[in-house]
Design an enzyme around this catalytic site. Structure first.
Site: not given
Ligand code: ZN
Length: 185
Positions: A75-78, A116, A144, A146
């Protein structure tokens, strides 16, 4: 990939959370992560046109399905993993790809910082572009970390994303057929 930068970054991160980067268990961690990132982010230097360049001519015009392709992404956010199954269908237009190449295509897009939703569309578009497919449809089901690790959602809950192109976008019955064969509930 700049391994030295990754190592510096991991060291800073560990210092940031208050760790002692010189203790035995952590001393090689920056180097281990740098080497691991080369592998799990290898898709950044790859293009879907590579696995999908080997094609065979075929006259069938019914959908071809590859389901339950296991994938692991980040996941690119976390920068935490999300992982699950990909189900792919396409309707050939004179060209078919080797079946293992569909799994390789999923891997190209999984092995990079990713969302995703975007990954689903990227796979569907690659099939349309590289194979000149008459239609393509991709379903990803993933857990996920995260979400589940932080207790926002219950462990085991899955996020399902769908992308349909060409004939799949125009035909609800075709989409339904694929969904039932893929076994997505
Ligand atoms: Zn994430």
């Amino acid at each position: 990939m700049d391994k030295d930068k990754i190592k510096q970054g991991v060291r800073l991160l560990l210092e940031g959370i208050g760790e002692d980067t010189d203790r035995e268990g952590l001393i090689d961690t920056p180097d281990r992560i740098a080497r691991m990132y080369e592998e799990i982010f290898a898709g950044l230097n790859q293009d879907a046109s590579e696995p999908l360049s080997k094609v065979f001519t075929a006259q069938n015009t019914d959908m071809i399905i590859e389901k339950d392709i296991t994938f692991y992404s980040m996941c690119e956010h976390h920068l935490l993993p999300f992982y699950g199954k990909a189900h792919i269908a396409y309707i050939p237009n004179g060209k078919v790809a080797g079946l293992s190449k569909l799994a390789r295509t999923v891997e190209v897009f999984a092995r990079r910082p990713q969302l995703q939703e975007r990954m689903t569309v990227q796979i569907a578009e690659a099939l349309m572009e590289e194979l000149d497919a008459a239609g393509s449809m991709v379903i990803l089901e993933a857990e996920h970390m995260c979400m589940t690790m932080r207790g926002i959602k219950k462990p085991g809950s899955r996020t399902v994303t769908i992308a349909s192109k060409g004939r799949f976008a125009d035909d609800a019955e075709l989409r339904q057929t694929f969904i039932s064969i893929a076994g997505v509930k």
